[in-house]
Structures are given as structure tokens and as C-alpha cells.
Write a protein that holds these residues in place. Structure first.
Motif, PDB file in Angstrom:
ATOM      1  N   LEU A  82    -114.903 -50.259 -28.559  1.00  0.00           N
ATOM      2  CA  LEU A  82    -116.354 -50.121 -28.654  1.00  0.00           C
ATOM      3  C   LEU A  82    -116.930 -49.637 -27.326  1.00  0.00           C
ATOM      4  O   LEU A  82    -117.803 -48.755 -27.296  1.00  0.00           O
ATOM      5  CB  LEU A  82    -116.975 -51.459 -29.059  1.00  0.00           C
ATOM      6  CG  LEU A  82    -118.460 -51.462 -29.403  1.00  0.00           C
ATOM      7  CD1 LEU A  82    -118.741 -50.586 -30.617  1.00  0.00           C
ATOM      8  CD2 LEU A  82    -118.949 -52.886 -29.643  1.00  0.00           C
ATOM      9  N   ALA A  83    -116.438 -50.210 -26.236  1.00  0.00           N
ATOM     10  CA  ALA A  83    -116.905 -49.786 -24.909  1.00  0.00           C
ATOM     11  C   ALA A  83    -116.532 -48.331 -24.647  1.00  0.00           C
ATOM     12  O   ALA A  83    -117.348 -47.550 -24.142  1.00  0.00           O
ATOM     13  CB  ALA A  83    -116.320 -50.695 -23.835  1.00  0.00           C
ATOM     14  N   MET A  84    -115.306 -47.960 -24.998  1.00  0.00           N
ATOM     15  CA  MET A  84    -114.863 -46.588 -24.759  1.00  0.00           C
ATOM     16  C   MET A  84    -115.668 -45.594 -25.584  1.00  0.00           C
ATOM     17  O   MET A  84    -115.943 -44.472 -25.126  1.00  0.00           O
ATOM     18  CB  MET A  84    -113.375 -46.453 -25.071  1.00  0.00           C
ATOM     19  CG  MET A  84    -112.473 -46.980 -23.970  1.00  0.00           C
ATOM     20  SD  MET A  84    -112.572 -45.995 -22.452  1.00  0.00           S
ATOM     21  CE  MET A  84    -111.578 -44.574 -22.912  1.00  0.00           C
ATOM     22  N   ASP A  85    -116.041 -45.972 -26.779  1.00  0.00           N
ATOM     23  CA  ASP A  85    -116.858 -45.098 -27.619  1.00  0.00           C
ATOM     24  C   ASP A  85    -118.179 -44.780 -26.923  1.00  0.00           C
ATOM     25  O   ASP A  85    -118.612 -43.618 -26.876  1.00  0.00           O
ATOM     26  CB  ASP A  85    -117.104 -45.767 -28.968  1.00  0.00           C
ATOM     27  CG  ASP A  85    -117.950 -44.913 -29.895  1.00  0.00           C
ATOM     28  OD1 ASP A  85    -117.744 -43.681 -29.932  1.00  0.00           O
ATOM     29  OD2 ASP A  85    -118.815 -45.467 -30.583  1.00  0.00           O
ATOM     30  N   ALA A  86    -118.817 -45.809 -26.360  1.00  0.00           N
ATOM     31  CA  ALA A  86    -120.090 -45.594 -25.668  1.00  0.00           C
ATOM     32  C   ALA A  86    -119.883 -44.841 -24.355  1.00  0.00           C
ATOM     33  O   ALA A  86    -120.667 -43.942 -24.019  1.00  0.00           O
ATOM     34  CB  ALA A  86    -120.767 -46.941 -25.402  1.00  0.00           C
ATOM     35  N   ILE A  87    -118.845 -45.188 -23.611  1.00  0.00           N
ATOM     36  CA  ILE A  87    -118.603 -44.524 -22.330  1.00  0.00           C
ATOM     37  C   ILE A  87    -118.354 -43.036 -22.540  1.00  0.00           C
ATOM     38  O   ILE A  87    -118.825 -42.194 -21.761  1.00  0.00           O
ATOM     39  CB  ILE A  87    -117.423 -45.186 -21.590  1.00  0.00           C
ATOM     40  CG1 ILE A  87    -117.828 -46.591 -21.112  1.00  0.00           C
ATOM     41  CG2 ILE A  87    -116.975 -44.338 -20.388  1.00  0.00           C
ATOM     42  CD1 ILE A  87    -116.680 -47.416 -20.564  1.00  0.00           C
ATOM     43  N   LEU A 300    -121.822 -53.958 -31.976  1.00  0.00           N
ATOM     44  CA  LEU A 300    -121.505 -55.036 -31.042  1.00  0.00           C
ATOM     45  C   LEU A 300    -121.854 -56.387 -31.650  1.00  0.00           C
ATOM     46  O   LEU A 300    -121.055 -57.340 -31.585  1.00  0.00           O
ATOM     47  CB  LEU A 300    -122.258 -54.834 -29.726  1.00  0.00           C
ATOM     48  CG  LEU A 300    -122.101 -55.967 -28.698  1.00  0.00           C
ATOM     49  CD1 LEU A 300    -120.650 -56.113 -28.240  1.00  0.00           C
ATOM     50  CD2 LEU A 300    -123.023 -55.735 -27.496  1.00  0.00           C
ATOM     51  N   HIS A 301    -123.032 -56.493 -32.236  1.00  0.00           N
ATOM     52  CA  HIS A 301    -123.424 -57.742 -32.910  1.00  0.00           C
ATOM     53  C   HIS A 301    -122.389 -58.121 -33.971  1.00  0.00           C
ATOM     54  O   HIS A 301    -121.980 -59.289 -34.072  1.00  0.00           O
ATOM     55  CB  HIS A 301    -124.799 -57.578 -33.581  1.00  0.00           C
ATOM     56  CG  HIS A 301    -125.956 -57.689 -32.654  1.00  0.00           C
ATOM     57  ND1 HIS A 301    -126.326 -56.685 -31.795  1.00  0.00           N
ATOM     58  CD2 HIS A 301    -126.849 -58.692 -32.457  1.00  0.00           C
ATOM     59  CE1 HIS A 301    -127.393 -57.059 -31.111  1.00  0.00           C
ATOM     60  NE2 HIS A 301    -127.739 -58.275 -31.487  1.00  0.00           N
ATOM     61  N   ASP A 302    -121.978 -57.146 -34.766  1.00  0.00           N
ATOM     62  CA  ASP A 302    -121.039 -57.417 -35.850  1.00  0.00           C
ATOM     63  C   ASP A 302    -119.683 -57.884 -35.312  1.00  0.00           C
ATOM     64  O   ASP A 302    -119.049 -58.787 -35.881  1.00  0.00           O
ATOM     65  CB  ASP A 302    -120.846 -56.173 -36.707  1.00  0.00           C
ATOM     66  CG  ASP A 302    -122.085 -55.817 -37.523  1.00  0.00           C
ATOM     67  OD1 ASP A 302    -122.980 -56.683 -37.633  1.00  0.00           O
ATOM     68  OD2 ASP A 302    -122.159 -54.676 -38.028  1.00  0.00           O
ATOM     69  N   LEU A 303    -119.239 -57.280 -34.228  1.00  0.00           N
ATOM     70  CA  LEU A 303    -117.961 -57.684 -33.633  1.00  0.00           C
ATOM     71  C   LEU A 303    -118.019 -59.124 -33.143  1.00  0.00           C
ATOM     72  O   LEU A 303    -117.112 -59.926 -33.407  1.00  0.00           O
ATOM     73  CB  LEU A 303    -117.601 -56.748 -32.480  1.00  0.00           C
ATOM     74  CG  LEU A 303    -116.325 -57.103 -31.702  1.00  0.00           C
ATOM     75  CD1 LEU A 303    -115.089 -57.010 -32.601  1.00  0.00           C
ATOM     76  CD2 LEU A 303    -116.163 -56.204 -30.476  1.00  0.00           C
ATOM     77  N   LEU A 304    -119.094 -59.480 -32.457  1.00  0.00           N
ATOM     78  CA  LEU A 304    -119.218 -60.846 -31.940  1.00  0.00           C
ATOM     79  C   LEU A 304    -119.344 -61.856 -33.079  1.00  0.00           C
ATOM     80  O   LEU A 304    -118.824 -62.973 -32.989  1.00  0.00           O
ATOM     81  CB  LEU A 304    -120.425 -60.937 -31.008  1.00  0.00           C
ATOM     82  CG  LEU A 304    -120.358 -60.048 -29.755  1.00  0.00           C
ATOM     83  CD1 LEU A 304    -121.632 -60.197 -28.935  1.00  0.00           C
ATOM     84  CD2 LEU A 304    -119.142 -60.378 -28.897  1.00  0.00           C
ATOM     85  N   ALA A 305    -120.020 -61.455 -34.154  1.00  0.00           N
ATOM     86  CA  ALA A 305    -120.163 -62.359 -35.303  1.00  0.00           C
ATOM     87  C   ALA A 305    -118.828 -62.565 -36.006  1.00  0.00           C
ATOM     88  O   ALA A 305    -118.576 -63.642 -36.567  1.00  0.00           O
ATOM     89  CB  ALA A 305    -121.197 -61.796 -36.274  1.00  0.00           C
ATOM     90  N   GLU A 306    -117.958 -61.560 -35.973  1.00  0.00           N
ATOM     91  CA  GLU A 306    -116.662 -61.670 -36.627  1.00  0.00           C
ATOM     92  C   GLU A 306    -115.711 -62.591 -35.875  1.00  0.00           C
ATOM     93  O   GLU A 306    -114.761 -63.131 -36.457  1.00  0.00           O
ATOM     94  CB  GLU A 306    -116.042 -60.275 -36.760  1.00  0.00           C
ATOM     95  CG  GLU A 306    -114.770 -60.249 -37.588  1.00  0.00           C
ATOM     96  CD  GLU A 306    -114.220 -58.838 -37.756  1.00  0.00           C
ATOM     97  OE1 GLU A 306    -113.020 -58.717 -38.083  1.00  0.00           O
ATOM     98  OE2 GLU A 306    -114.974 -57.869 -37.552  1.00  0.00           O
ATOM     99  N   PHE A 307    -115.976 -62.786 -34.577  1.00  0.00           N
ATOM    100  CA  PHE A 307    -115.120 -63.643 -33.750  1.00  0.00           C
ATOM    101  C   PHE A 307    -115.977 -64.738 -33.107  1.00  0.00           C
ATOM    102  O   PHE A 307    -116.156 -64.773 -31.888  1.00  0.00           O
ATOM    103  CB  PHE A 307    -114.420 -62.817 -32.664  1.00  0.00           C
ATOM    104  CG  PHE A 307    -113.407 -61.852 -33.199  1.00  0.00           C
ATOM    105  CD1 PHE A 307    -112.063 -62.189 -33.250  1.00  0.00           C
ATOM    106  CD2 PHE A 307    -113.792 -60.602 -33.649  1.00  0.00           C
ATOM    107  CE1 PHE A 307    -111.116 -61.301 -33.727  1.00  0.00           C
ATOM    108  CE2 PHE A 307    -112.862 -59.697 -34.142  1.00  0.00           C
ATOM    109  CZ  PHE A 307    -111.521 -60.049 -34.192  1.00  0.00           C
ATOM    110  N   PRO A 308    -116.508 -65.661 -33.910  1.00  0.00           N
ATOM    111  CA  PRO A 308    -117.423 -66.671 -33.365  1.00  0.00           C
ATOM    112  C   PRO A 308    -116.755 -67.628 -32.393  1.00  0.00           C
ATOM    113  O   PRO A 308    -117.442 -68.308 -31.625  1.00  0.00           O
ATOM    114  CB  PRO A 308    -117.912 -67.403 -34.622  1.00  0.00           C
ATOM    115  CG  PRO A 308    -116.825 -67.183 -35.636  1.00  0.00           C
ATOM    116  CD  PRO A 308    -116.294 -65.824 -35.358  1.00  0.00           C
ATOM    117  N   GLU A 309    -115.412 -67.689 -32.430  1.00  0.00           N
ATOM    118  CA  GLU A 309    -114.717 -68.613 -31.537  1.00  0.00           C
ATOM    119  C   GLU A 309    -114.631 -68.112 -30.097  1.00  0.00           C
ATOM    120  O   GLU A 309    -114.285 -68.874 -29.177  1.00  0.00           O
ATOM    121  CB  GLU A 309    -113.292 -68.888 -32.064  1.00  0.00           C
ATOM    122  CG  GLU A 309    -112.313 -67.721 -31.921  1.00  0.00           C
ATOM    123  CD  GLU A 309    -112.339 -66.763 -33.099  1.00  0.00           C
ATOM    124  OE1 GLU A 309    -111.310 -66.083 -33.335  1.00  0.00           O
ATOM    125  OE2 GLU A 309    -113.377 -66.679 -33.794  1.00  0.00           O
TER     126      GLU A 309
END
Length: 331
Positions: A82-87, A300-309
Motif C-alpha cells: 500500500l505504501a509503495m503504491d502511494a510512493i 488503509l482503513h480497510d487494511l487496519l480493520a482486517e487486522f484488528p489485532e
């Protein structure tokens, strides 16, 4: 200092070692497959959050399973992507911003002028790098031509040579033009690494140029200079597939100071700000500049929601970060 005496162990030994340290492995076949694709050494940094503090034997906390490690590894891998896509988008836009300003204002071959750069900037290194790229491209073209010359079809030879000559501008320019020796600025910009691009922008001599380029990206010059440097570091981490999620960066990016600048309130307060949260904010702001209809922040929101731990505090996220207006800009 002491003599290194750790033996190399096979995957079966690696699994036995993890179990001896208290890691729960329910499916050894799946664990074996994972360790065949991702080395034990690469996985080691993802073990540390689950290991007992100050334990010389690197024991795991009670109840830790192998899946906890692989989930964290997968999260980090996807965060890097995700970071590389934006960079990538920001890097391409920064090249365009510099080229679109410097060419019309300083000439097609502006970078050949030492006066365009500060005295401490290594101008000769830039010219040497472009010259080397052209020479390597010519060498490759000549090698291709020698291979083509061995073909029996004369008409086909000429066609293939023309195709090879157009495969890169670094070939096309010296084959077509005698002067100046080096390609124009807009082509040169596409040959630079992100690190080179960062140094070039920082090395521009005229404040008016630096300010005008930064405005094209919705920034002031000190922010653009600092952010390009920061993103170069992050890109290098991602390119080497290294741990990113809880990385403590060796540099601290310059942060906006003007109240009118759209920026998270938490990052306006004093603090270390050397984890991933400020970097993600930088990317979010820049993505909105270069791609106004971006869905990058939603991803980004979706990624963080998928890994709540995943512990967001280790990434520098404040509590209730999603409630900040910075992350709620309309699309």
C-alpha cells in the motif's frame, strides 16, 4: 565480543526450536510450507512482539500460536504494498512537477547549467550518471545490432534495428542528436532514482524554483524537501521487503506548522513522530494532491480493520485517529 557458534538448522529443526520456545503450532505441515517460502530469519522480527521481555531464550508468551506470526507478517507485507503504491504515484508526480517547471523556465537542457544548482550539489555526478546511462544504452544497442546482423533477411535487419533504437530514449537521443551531448531535462528526470530526485530538488539553487515546484504538489519547499527524503527511506525499506509496520525511522520528517494546512491535530503537538503514522499521513495528503479521487485512505482503513489485532500504538497511531477531520475529507 565472542565467537559465533550458532548452527544452521533445517526447517524441521526450526519448527522444533519454535515449539521448544513455547510457540503453539497446530498444523506443522502449514508451518513447514510457510518457512519454506519465508525464511526463519526474515520471520524473526515478527516474533518479538509475542516473546517474553528480557528472556535470553526468546520464549513466547503463553497462548501464542504460529498464526499470530504469519498474520502480522501478512499485514506488514500488505502495508508495504500500500505504501509503495502511494510512493510510486507521488514519485511520478514529483518528477513531473520539477520537469514541468524547470523546462519552460530554464530551458530544455536546464540541468546542464551549473548555475541551476547550489554549490554543494554534486553537479558533475548528475551529468556523469546521465552520460553513463546513454553510453550503456548505446553499448546494448550495438550488441543487439551485432546479433541482428547474423540474420539472413536484410530487410528484416533494418526493421529490427529501428525497433531496438526506439526501445529507450537513452538509446534514441545519442543515435539521433549530436548536440547537446546529453538528453533533455524531461527525459533525464525519468532516469533518476527517488533518492537522486530528492537530492536534485534539495540542490536547486533558486528559491523561486523550489517554491514553484512545491506549490504544484500543494506544499511549501521545506516540506517537499523533507518529505521526499523521508519517502526515499521508506521506499528503500519496502523495496528490500523489510519490516515496516512498527519501524522507528532514523529520520523525522518536517511537519506542517501553519494552522490552515490540512493535517491531523495529534501531529501538531510535540512528540517523537518517527513511526509510520506520520508517513501514512504524508502519503494520504500527497495522494489527495496528485489523485483527487483517490481511494487510498479507504484502502488503509480497510487494511487496519482486517487486522484488528495489530497494535497501532507501535505505529504511532493516536487513539480515535479515524475521528480526525484529516481522515474524513470528502471524495
Amino acid at each position: 565480543m565472542r565467537v559465533f557458534d550458532k548452527p544452521a538448522i533445517d526447517i524441521a529443526g526450526q519448527i522444533a526450536l519454535l515449539k521448544a520456545r513455547g510457540l503453539q503450532i497446530q498444523d506443522e505441515a502449514r508451518a513447514r510450507h510457510f518457512l519454506e517460502a519465508v525464511s526463519f530469519f526474515r520471520l524473526t522480527p515478527y516474533m518479538r512482539p509475542f516473546q517474553l521481555a528480557d528472556d535470553p531464550q526468546h520464549g513466547f508468551r503463553s497462548g501464542t500460536g504460529f498464526r499470530s506470526l504469519t498474520r502480522l507478517y501478512d499485514f506488514d507485507r500488505r502495508l508495504r504494498l500500500l505504501a509503495m503504491d502511494a510512493i510510486e504515484r507521488v514519485e511520478v508526480a514529483a518528477r513531473a512537477a520539477i520537469s514541468n517547471h524547470m523546462g519552460p523556465n530554464r530551458g530544455a537542457h536546464w540541468y546542464l547549467q551549473a548555475a541551476c544548482f547550489q554549490r554543494q550539489y554534486d553537479h558533475q555526478r548528475l551529468l556523469g550518471s546521465v552520460r553513463d546511462k546513454q553510453q550503456r544504452a548505446l553499448h546494448d544497442y550495438e550488441r543487439d545490432c551485432r546479433r541482428i546482423d547474423r540474420l539472413p533477411d536484410e530487410q528484416r535487419k533494418a526493421q529490427l534495428k529501428q525497433q531496438r533504437a526506439r526501445e529507450s530514449y537513452a538509446r534514441h537521443y545519442p543515435l539521433t542528436y549530436r548536440e547537446p551531448e546529453l538528453m533533455p531535462g524531461w527525459a533525464m528526470m525519468e532516469e533518476l532514482t527517488l533518492g537522486d530526485l530528492s537530492h536534485l530538488y534539495a540542490g536547486l539553487a533558486h528559491d523561486a524554483d523550489r517554491k514553484a515546484i512545491a506549490r504544484r504538489l500543494g506544499l511549501v519547499a521545506p516540506l517537499l524537501e523533507s518529505w521526499l527524503h523521508t519517502l526515499t527511506t521508506v521506499r528503500n525499506i519496502c523495496a528490500h521487503h523489510a519490516r515496516l509496520w512498527n519501524r522507528e525511522l532514523g529520520i523525522r520528517p518536517e511537519l506542517p506548522k501553519k494552522p490552515a494546512f490540512p493535517w491531523p491535530e495529534q501531529l501538531r503537538r510535540p512528540g517523537a513522530h518517527n513511526r509510520m503514522f506520520p508517513v501514512l499521513c504524508i502519503l494520504n495528503h500527497l495522494m489527495r494532491q496528485v489523485s483527487p479521487h483517490t481511494s487510498w485512505d479507504r484502502r488503509l482503513h480497510d487494511l487496519l480493520a482486517e487486522f484488528p489485532e495489530v497494535d497501532l500504538r507501535a505505529m504511532g497511531f493516536p487513539q480515535d485517529w479515524q475521528q480526525d477531520p484529516f481522515w474524513q475529507a470528502p471524495h
